[in-house]
Motif scaffolding. Sequence first.
Motif, PDB file in Angstrom:
ATOM      1  N   VAL A 172       0.857  -1.190   0.000  1.00  0.00           N
ATOM      2  CA  VAL A 172       0.000   0.000   0.000  1.00  0.00           C
ATOM      3  C   VAL A 172       0.890   1.236   0.000  1.00  0.00           C
ATOM      4  CG1 VAL A 172      -1.733   1.294   1.286  1.00  0.00           C
ATOM      5  CG2 VAL A 172      -1.860  -1.197   1.183  1.00  0.00           C
ATOM      6  N   ALA A 173       0.674   2.098  -0.979  1.00  0.00           N
ATOM      7  CA  ALA A 173       1.413   3.363  -1.064  1.00  0.00           C
ATOM      8  C   ALA A 173       0.554   4.474  -0.471  1.00  0.00           C
ATOM      9  CB  ALA A 173       1.745   3.681  -2.513  1.00  0.00           C
ATOM     10  N   THR A 174       1.194   5.355   0.267  1.00  0.00           N
ATOM     11  CA  THR A 174       0.504   6.516   0.821  1.00  0.00           C
ATOM     12  C   THR A 174       1.298   7.764   0.474  1.00  0.00           C
ATOM     13  OG1 THR A 174       1.615   6.644   2.960  1.00  0.00           O
ATOM     14  CG2 THR A 174      -0.229   5.100   2.792  1.00  0.00           C
ATOM     15  N   PRO A 175       0.610   8.893   0.289  1.00  0.00           N
ATOM     16  CA  PRO A 175       1.335  10.112  -0.072  1.00  0.00           C
ATOM     17  C   PRO A 175       2.224  10.642   1.053  1.00  0.00           C
ATOM     18  CG  PRO A 175      -0.970  10.607   0.344  1.00  0.00           C
ATOM     19  CD  PRO A 175      -0.824   9.114   0.386  1.00  0.00           C
ATOM     20  N   HIS A 176       1.972  10.210   2.284  1.00  0.00           N
ATOM     21  CA  HIS A 176       2.770  10.703   3.409  1.00  0.00           C
ATOM     22  C   HIS A 176       3.985   9.813   3.681  1.00  0.00           C
ATOM     23  CE1 HIS A 176      -0.287  13.670   4.063  1.00  0.00           C
ATOM     24  NE2 HIS A 176      -1.207  12.737   4.174  1.00  0.00           N
ATOM     25  N   GLU A 177       3.830   8.502   3.531  1.00  0.00           N
ATOM     26  CA  GLU A 177       4.932   7.591   3.812  1.00  0.00           C
ATOM     27  C   GLU A 177       5.899   7.446   2.639  1.00  0.00           C
ATOM     28  OE1 GLU A 177       3.548   3.847   5.335  1.00  0.00           O
ATOM     29  OE2 GLU A 177       2.251   4.826   6.803  1.00  0.00           O
TER      30      GLU A 177
END
Length: 121
Positions: free
Chosen positions: A77-82
């Motif tokens: 899972v990609a997140t814009p914050h991590e």
Amino acid sequence: MLLENKYYQIDNIENTTSGGIFHIRLIQDCDVYKGHFPGNPICPGVCNIETIKECAMHLANKNLYISTIQKCRLTAVATPHECPEMDIIINIQSSDNGFTVTAKIKDLVKTYMEFKGFMTV
């Protein structure tokens, strides 16, 4: 709708013998993240696929349409914050009817998506 400069921005493109490596930055205040999911935003798989297609369009210098997806594996899972910065690694081969495209979305630590498909003009 094109996502470039709305969902992501290209910082740099490295040409390779079989395609290119796109260094992108996710736009953290994009409306997509406000709805997917508020307070814990993640990158939607459909946006990852569209980003791959748009990067392939840069390499082909043509408008492309996804005709067939042979493989699309979400591996993390990609997140814009991590992971606000990612690489889109694209291999593209032309054929009589379009382009075979293989791609990975990854950062220094993880691979987020693996893709193989056929795109037409």
